[in-house]
Design a protein around this motif. Structure first.
Motif, PDB file in Angstrom:
ATOM      1  N   LEU A   1       0.813  -1.221   0.000  1.00 18.93           N
ATOM      2  CA  LEU A   1       0.000   0.000   0.000  1.00 18.93           C
ATOM      3  C   LEU A   1       0.841   1.262   0.000  1.00 18.93           C
ATOM      4  N   GLU A   2       2.116   1.146   0.321  1.00 17.23           N
ATOM      5  CA  GLU A   2       3.004   2.303   0.270  1.00 17.23           C
ATOM      6  C   GLU A   2       3.102   2.839  -1.156  1.00 17.23           C
ATOM      7  N   THR A   3       2.746   2.019  -2.138  1.00 18.06           N
ATOM      8  CA  THR A   3       2.723   2.432  -3.545  1.00 18.06           C
ATOM      9  C   THR A   3       1.814   3.637  -3.743  1.00 18.06           C
ATOM     10  N   PHE A   4       0.736   3.690  -2.983  1.00 12.77           N
ATOM     11  CA  PHE A   4      -0.236   4.772  -3.144  1.00 12.77           C
ATOM     12  C   PHE A   4       0.195   6.058  -2.453  1.00 12.77           C
ATOM     13  N   GLU A   5       1.259   6.003  -1.673  1.00 10.73           N
ATOM     14  CA  GLU A   5       1.790   7.159  -0.953  1.00 10.73           C
ATOM     15  C   GLU A   5       0.680   7.889  -0.213  1.00 10.73           C
ATOM     16  N   GLU A   6       0.353   9.084  -0.609  1.00  9.85           N
ATOM     17  CA  GLU A   6      -0.653   9.879   0.100  1.00  9.85           C
ATOM     18  C   GLU A   6      -2.052   9.766  -0.506  1.00  9.85           C
ATOM     19  N   ARG A   7      -2.194   9.037  -1.599  1.00  8.12           N
ATOM     20  CA  ARG A   7      -3.504   8.924  -2.256  1.00  8.12           C
ATOM     21  C   ARG A   7      -4.389   7.922  -1.536  1.00  8.12           C
ATOM     22  N   SER A   8      -5.691   8.173  -1.594  1.00  2.68           N
ATOM     23  CA  SER A   8      -6.622   7.214  -1.007  1.00  2.68           C
ATOM     24  C   SER A   8      -6.883   6.088  -2.012  1.00  2.68           C
ATOM     25  N   PHE A   9      -7.412   4.999  -1.524  1.00  2.00           N
ATOM     26  CA  PHE A   9      -7.690   3.844  -2.363  1.00  2.00           C
ATOM     27  C   PHE A   9      -8.868   3.078  -1.768  1.00  2.00           C
ATOM     28  N   SER A  10      -9.477   2.247  -2.588  1.00  2.16           N
ATOM     29  CA  SER A  10     -10.524   1.340  -2.134  1.00  2.16           C
ATOM     30  C   SER A  10      -9.939  -0.061  -2.101  1.00  2.16           C
ATOM     31  N   LEU A  11     -10.338  -0.827  -1.102  1.00  2.00           N
ATOM     32  CA  LEU A  11      -9.851  -2.188  -0.938  1.00  2.00           C
ATOM     33  C   LEU A  11     -11.004  -3.159  -1.107  1.00  2.00           C
ATOM     34  N   LEU A  12     -10.851  -4.083  -2.044  1.00  2.93           N
ATOM     35  CA  LEU A  12     -11.791  -5.182  -2.207  1.00  2.93           C
ATOM     36  C   LEU A  12     -11.146  -6.399  -1.568  1.00  2.93           C
ATOM     37  N   LEU A  13     -11.698  -6.847  -0.457  1.00  2.00           N
ATOM     38  CA  LEU A  13     -11.138  -7.955   0.308  1.00  2.00           C
ATOM     39  C   LEU A  13     -12.065  -9.163   0.151  1.00  2.00           C
ATOM     40  N   ASP A  14     -11.636 -10.095  -0.682  1.00  2.00           N
ATOM     41  CA  ASP A  14     -12.454 -11.265  -1.016  1.00  2.00           C
ATOM     42  C   ASP A  14     -11.958 -12.486  -0.249  1.00  2.00           C
ATOM     43  N   PHE A  15     -12.749 -12.921   0.714  1.00  2.00           N
ATOM     44  CA  PHE A  15     -12.416 -14.166   1.401  1.00  2.00           C
ATOM     45  C   PHE A  15     -13.529 -15.192   1.202  1.00  2.00           C
ATOM     46  N   SER A  16     -14.172 -15.114   0.026  1.00  2.00           N
ATOM     47  CA  SER A  16     -15.260 -16.039  -0.305  1.00  2.00           C
ATOM     48  C   SER A  16     -14.758 -17.457  -0.564  1.00  2.00           C
ATOM     49  N   ARG A  17     -13.479 -17.599  -0.884  1.00  2.00           N
ATOM     50  CA  ARG A  17     -12.912 -18.927  -1.137  1.00  2.00           C
ATOM     51  C   ARG A  17     -12.174 -19.491   0.078  1.00  2.00           C
ATOM     52  N   ALA A  18     -12.236 -18.765   1.165  1.00  2.00           N
ATOM     53  CA  ALA A  18     -11.619 -19.238   2.408  1.00  2.00           C
ATOM     54  C   ALA A  18     -12.646 -20.051   3.193  1.00  2.00           C
TER      55      ALA A  18
ATOM     56  N   LEU B   1      -8.171 -10.075  11.094  1.00  2.00           N
ATOM     57  CA  LEU B   1      -8.614  -9.428   9.863  1.00  2.00           C
ATOM     58  C   LEU B   1      -9.152  -8.024  10.157  1.00  2.00           C
ATOM     59  N   GLY B   2      -9.852  -7.877  11.267  1.00  2.00           N
ATOM     60  CA  GLY B   2     -10.330  -6.553  11.670  1.00  2.00           C
ATOM     61  C   GLY B   2      -9.180  -5.594  11.915  1.00  2.00           C
ATOM     62  N   MET B   3      -8.107  -6.085  12.531  1.00  2.00           N
ATOM     63  CA  MET B   3      -6.936  -5.232  12.766  1.00  2.00           C
ATOM     64  C   MET B   3      -6.276  -4.844  11.446  1.00  2.00           C
ATOM     65  N   VAL B   4      -6.221  -5.766  10.492  1.00  2.00           N
ATOM     66  CA  VAL B   4      -5.662  -5.454   9.172  1.00  2.00           C
ATOM     67  C   VAL B   4      -6.500  -4.369   8.503  1.00  2.00           C
ATOM     68  N   LYS B   5      -7.814  -4.490   8.593  1.00  2.00           N
ATOM     69  CA  LYS B   5      -8.693  -3.466   8.004  1.00  2.00           C
ATOM     70  C   LYS B   5      -8.450  -2.113   8.649  1.00  2.00           C
ATOM     71  N   ASP B   6      -8.325  -2.094   9.971  1.00  2.00           N
ATOM     72  CA  ASP B   6      -8.045  -0.831  10.675  1.00  2.00           C
ATOM     73  C   ASP B   6      -6.732  -0.219  10.195  1.00  2.00           C
ATOM     74  N   GLN B   7      -5.717  -1.057  10.001  1.00  2.00           N
ATOM     75  CA  GLN B   7      -4.431  -0.578   9.507  1.00  2.00           C
ATOM     76  C   GLN B   7      -4.563  -0.044   8.083  1.00  2.00           C
ATOM     77  N   CYS B   8      -5.397  -0.667   7.283  1.00  3.81           N
ATOM     78  CA  CYS B   8      -5.618  -0.187   5.907  1.00  3.81           C
ATOM     79  C   CYS B   8      -6.279   1.183   5.912  1.00  3.81           C
TER      80      CYS B   8
ATOM     81  N   GLY C   1      -4.702   4.883   4.386  1.00  3.49           N
ATOM     82  CA  GLY C   1      -5.330   5.675   3.334  1.00  3.49           C
ATOM     83  C   GLY C   1      -6.539   5.066   2.663  1.00  3.49           C
ATOM     84  N   ALA C   2      -7.013   3.922   3.121  1.00  2.66           N
ATOM     85  CA  ALA C   2      -8.207   3.332   2.507  1.00  2.66           C
ATOM     86  C   ALA C   2      -9.408   4.240   2.746  1.00  2.66           C
ATOM     87  N   SER C   3     -10.138   4.530   1.693  1.00  6.58           N
ATOM     88  CA  SER C   3     -11.346   5.329   1.825  1.00  6.58           C
ATOM     89  C   SER C   3     -12.569   4.430   1.976  1.00  6.58           C
ATOM     90  N   GLU C   4     -12.431   3.189   1.528  1.00 10.72           N
ATOM     91  CA  GLU C   4     -13.537   2.241   1.590  1.00 10.72           C
ATOM     92  C   GLU C   4     -12.967   0.822   1.556  1.00 10.72           C
TER      93      GLU C   4
END
Length: 129
Positions: free
Chosen positions: A37-54, A65-72, A76-79
């Motif tokens: 995610l450092e690739t996005f630097e200061e820009r916001s991004f949306s994250l599609l997190l698919d765990f339908s095959r888990a 997973l909740g902690m990972v989402k909080d870190q995202c 800079g995650a906007s959604e």
């Protein structure tokens, strides 16, 4: 097992988790995701997190997973759009993340298509005059 794809131009990150996923694996996934995610630097991004095959995540994996989402969100995650494996997981995960859902930052759906994220991003980009 996981796979992460970056779509820098669209500001979208897709991450898929599959098979049996433990809390430790979620933590490692989170560390590697945050590095990417450092690739996005200061820009916001949306994250599609698919765990339908888990397989259904146990309580400790759900917490991790909740902690990972909080870190995202902190990175800079906007959604975050999550795709659980079944209706039971949909209700369980949505209840766990209810505050973010109510704030409009996080949502859950049964379909893993990126098109909904792409259309939403495009709708928020002002057209040049």
């Amino acid at each position: 097992m996981y796979l992460v794809s970056l779509f820098e131009r669209e500001g979208i990150v897709e991450a898929s988790l599959g098979g049996r996923v433990t809390a430790d694996e979620v933590r490692v996934f989170g560390e590697e995701l945050l590095e990417l995610l450092e690739t996005f630097e200061e820009r916001s991004f949306s994250l599609l997190l698919d765990f339908s095959r888990a397989k259904r995540l146990d309580h400790s994996a759900v917490c991790a997973l909740g902690m990972v989402k909080d870190q995202c969100f902190g990175a800079g995650a906007s959604e975050i759009v999550s795709v659980p494996c079944d209706e039971h997981d949909l209700v369980s995960h949505q209840s766990t993340r209810l505050q973010f859902v109510l704030e409009g930052k996080e949502r859950f759906q049964m379909d893993a298509t990126r098109s909904a994220l792409t259309m939403q991003k495009q709708a928020s980009i002002p057209l040049a005059a």
